[in-house]
Design an enzyme around this catalytic site. Sequence first.
Site, mmCIF file in Angstrom:
data_model
loop_
_atom_site.group_PDB
_atom_site.id
_atom_site.type_symbol
_atom_site.label_atom_id
_atom_site.label_comp_id
_atom_site.label_asym_id
_atom_site.label_seq_id
_atom_site.Cartn_x
_atom_site.Cartn_y
_atom_site.Cartn_z
ATOM 1 N N HIS A 108 12.157 9.599 16.101
ATOM 2 C CA HIS A 108 11.320 8.770 15.228
ATOM 3 C C HIS A 108 11.885 8.621 13.815
ATOM 4 O O HIS A 108 11.145 8.618 12.827
ATOM 5 C CB HIS A 108 9.898 9.314 15.169
ATOM 6 C CG HIS A 108 9.154 9.219 16.474
ATOM 7 N ND1 HIS A 108 9.421 8.251 17.422
ATOM 8 C CD2 HIS A 108 8.149 9.983 17.004
ATOM 9 C CE1 HIS A 108 8.619 8.405 18.458
ATOM 10 N NE2 HIS A 108 7.842 9.455 18.238
ATOM 11 N N HIS A 179 2.522 4.500 16.234
ATOM 12 C CA HIS A 179 2.296 5.710 17.024
ATOM 13 C C HIS A 179 0.819 6.115 17.013
ATOM 14 O O HIS A 179 0.470 7.227 16.631
ATOM 15 C CB HIS A 179 3.150 6.855 16.480
ATOM 16 C CG HIS A 179 3.507 7.902 17.488
ATOM 17 N ND1 HIS A 179 2.601 8.828 17.948
ATOM 18 C CD2 HIS A 179 4.675 8.159 18.129
ATOM 19 C CE1 HIS A 179 3.203 9.630 18.816
ATOM 20 N NE2 HIS A 179 4.461 9.243 18.949
ATOM 21 N N GLU A 314 3.582 2.822 22.908
ATOM 22 C CA GLU A 314 4.472 2.416 21.821
ATOM 23 C C GLU A 314 5.398 1.302 22.283
ATOM 24 O O GLU A 314 6.289 1.508 23.099
ATOM 25 C CB GLU A 314 5.295 3.615 21.351
ATOM 26 C CG GLU A 314 4.462 4.818 20.947
ATOM 27 C CD GLU A 314 5.238 6.117 21.074
ATOM 28 O OE1 GLU A 314 6.285 6.253 20.410
ATOM 29 O OE2 GLU A 314 4.811 6.980 21.873
#
Length: 350
Positions: A108, A179, A314
Amino acid sequence: MGTTITQRDYGTLADGQVVREYRLVSAQGLTLTAINLGGIVTGLWVPDAHGASANVVLGFDNLDDYAQRNPHFGAIIGRYGNRIAGGRFELDGKRHQLAQNDGMNCLHGGKPGFGGRFWGAEIDGESLVFSLDSADGDQGFPGRLQAHVRYSLGHDERSWRIDYEATCDAPTVVNLTHHDYFNLAGHGSVMRHRLTLPASRYSEVDPQLIPLRHAPVEGTPFDFRQPTAIVARIREPHPQLQHGRGYDHNWLLDAPVDGSLRLAATLEDPASGRRMEVLTTEPALQFYSGNFLDGTLRGCGGEFYRQGDGLCLETQHSPDSPNHSASEDWPSTVLRPGETYRSSTVHRFT
């Protein structure tokens, strides 16, 4: 009447920056709250089949938790969503070493990724726009990246739309996503939610959750082409489920990628009657079943979040794409000067 937007002080970070919370309310009965730390969505209130509203995303009720222990609840994810193997990739013959915040991998966008940054925020008509200037070398990524993320609520339907846009001054890779941990019941477990994914293939992963190859879902617990309760097959003795401690995998959407919005997922909660459709311009979607929630985080209302209390959908390019040659199966995530990265995702509630 369309969307009304109000704002208030939410708290102050350790460095003295004041975090603001923005409340968007639509005429269709949808309410979204977000803060300019990470563009985090702190609440999303949606009516059920009888008109009673509940918050359908997991989160905290204070800034300190978001700043210090947030497992990406409600955050904008970047510069690269999901994992990059070994925290490195090669671009134009040059190797780039990234932050390694998930074992040896980059997850991420590093630590902190975009979800832990202070974003600029501006009310633009009936939309809220977050802006971030990511410097060359940020978490090891090359090139300065200027990102803008717009939140809008639908006028004629109960929907929340996210529009991403980014430019750079040197070649880089970009894969922005969001997220949110959804629970359409507003509390308890999501294991009896029904999920549909219009995807015939998913990405098999190694024990570090790095994609190895794309494989057919046919005959596996990863076949969600028909509405299926999440609990139905999550405990099957399949090695891929063991790697992720449940579902934490990437699905390749069947619909062609042509820049238009198309259906990526449908999530239904039979108890409340809430239904969410996810539409996107992206080629893939990561379904994460909240496997690492372990009861140590106290959320809104004082509840402790446990495994399966929320799930993530996502929209994205496939994980580790920078380490694969660009192809139809592995669309490129490279952004070059003069180009504009654009991506859109809509969450539509009925």
